[in-house]
Design a protein around this motif. Sequence first.
Motif, short mmCIF file in Angstrom:
data_model
loop_
_atom_site.label_atom_id
_atom_site.label_comp_id
_atom_site.label_asym_id
_atom_site.label_seq_id
_atom_site.Cartn_x
_atom_site.Cartn_y
_atom_site.Cartn_z
N VAL A 1 0.86 -1.18 0.00
CA VAL A 1 0.00 0.00 0.00
C VAL A 1 0.90 1.23 0.00
CG1 VAL A 1 -1.81 1.27 1.22
CG2 VAL A 1 -1.83 -1.24 1.23
N GLU A 2 0.66 2.11 -0.98
CA GLU A 2 1.48 3.31 -1.14
C GLU A 2 0.61 4.54 -1.24
OE1 GLU A 2 5.09 1.10 -3.55
OE2 GLU A 2 3.52 2.08 -4.72
N ARG A 3 1.10 5.66 -0.69
CA ARG A 3 0.38 6.93 -0.70
C ARG A 3 1.14 7.94 -1.57
NH1 ARG A 3 -3.52 9.58 1.67
NH2 ARG A 3 -3.94 7.91 3.15
N LEU A 4 0.42 8.57 -2.46
CA LEU A 4 0.98 9.64 -3.29
C LEU A 4 1.23 10.85 -2.40
CD1 LEU A 4 1.60 10.51 -6.25
CD2 LEU A 4 -0.75 11.37 -6.34
N VAL A 5 2.45 11.38 -2.41
CA VAL A 5 2.75 12.53 -1.56
C VAL A 5 3.10 13.78 -2.37
CG1 VAL A 5 3.41 11.15 0.44
CG2 VAL A 5 5.16 11.82 -1.21
N ALA A 6 3.43 13.62 -3.64
CA ALA A 6 3.70 14.77 -4.51
C ALA A 6 3.47 14.34 -5.95
CB ALA A 6 5.14 15.26 -4.34
N PHE A 7 2.95 15.26 -6.76
CA PHE A 7 2.68 14.97 -8.16
C PHE A 7 2.86 16.25 -8.95
CE2 PHE A 7 0.07 14.58 -11.92
CZ PHE A 7 0.34 13.30 -12.36
N ASN A 8 3.62 16.18 -10.05
CA ASN A 8 3.82 17.35 -10.89
C ASN A 8 3.70 16.92 -12.35
OD1 ASN A 8 5.05 19.44 -12.51
ND2 ASN A 8 5.75 20.34 -10.57
N GLU A 9 2.56 17.18 -12.93
CA GLU A 9 2.29 16.80 -14.32
C GLU A 9 3.25 17.51 -15.28
OE1 GLU A 9 0.22 14.82 -17.36
OE2 GLU A 9 -0.30 14.66 -15.25
N ALA A 10 3.43 18.83 -15.09
CA ALA A 10 4.25 19.62 -16.01
C ALA A 10 5.71 19.16 -16.01
CB ALA A 10 4.17 21.10 -15.66
N GLU A 11 6.22 18.81 -14.84
CA GLU A 11 7.62 18.37 -14.74
C GLU A 11 7.76 16.85 -14.82
OE1 GLU A 11 9.50 20.15 -11.35
OE2 GLU A 11 8.95 22.18 -12.00
N ARG A 12 6.65 16.15 -14.97
CA ARG A 12 6.60 14.69 -15.17
C ARG A 12 7.30 13.92 -14.04
NH1 ARG A 12 7.71 16.46 -20.76
NH2 ARG A 12 9.90 16.11 -20.29
N HIS A 13 6.80 14.09 -12.82
CA HIS A 13 7.30 13.27 -11.72
C HIS A 13 6.26 13.16 -10.62
CE1 HIS A 13 8.23 16.58 -8.89
NE2 HIS A 13 8.62 17.24 -9.96
N TYR A 14 6.38 12.08 -9.84
CA TYR A 14 5.59 11.94 -8.62
C TYR A 14 6.39 11.22 -7.56
CZ TYR A 14 4.14 7.10 -9.94
OH TYR A 14 4.11 5.76 -10.27
N SER A 15 6.01 11.44 -6.31
CA SER A 15 6.65 10.80 -5.17
C SER A 15 5.59 10.09 -4.35
CB SER A 15 7.36 11.83 -4.28
OG SER A 15 8.38 12.49 -5.00
N TYR A 16 6.00 9.00 -3.72
CA TYR A 16 5.06 8.21 -2.93
C TYR A 16 5.78 7.60 -1.73
CZ TYR A 16 7.22 4.27 -5.36
OH TYR A 16 8.13 3.38 -5.87
N ALA A 17 4.99 7.29 -0.71
CA ALA A 17 5.50 6.66 0.51
C ALA A 17 4.84 5.30 0.67
CB ALA A 17 5.20 7.54 1.72
N ILE A 18 5.60 4.33 1.14
CA ILE A 18 5.02 3.01 1.44
C ILE A 18 4.37 3.08 2.80
CG2 ILE A 18 5.55 0.62 2.02
CD1 ILE A 18 7.63 0.59 -0.15
#
Length: 139
Positions: free
Chosen positions: A57-74
Amino acid sequence: MASTSVSRIVPAAPDTVWKLIGGFDSLPDWLPYIPESTALEGGRVRRLRNPEGGVIVERLVAFNEAERHYSYAIQQAPFPVNGYLSTIRVHAVPGRDDLAEVQWSGRFNPDGATEDEAVALFTAIYRDGLDALRAALAS
């Protein structure tokens, strides 16, 4: 805190790559060892299942469509770490509109494993995942 990072050049334009991997719930579209993903909490959480039935199970913590990246935490996983935070990003390759560089990185605290073992585990996961992505885009 330990960390690792793997990157690969893949045979597709950055926007094409991002369309494939940029959805937080899209891992089954390109990652063979995650055949199932269920979006929860309006897409901010994903519940993954591996082929052996293990749950992550992972939670999205940051998302940037324009810069094409996302971060997630387990939040839950059968991995010997805690405090795990990972980022996946797609970069343009200067002078090439038919290639992209994909970087997958993470940091974590070993818990029940040595730092070397935890780093080796996630380095292999990222490496194998990006190799699968490259193969999928090449076919």
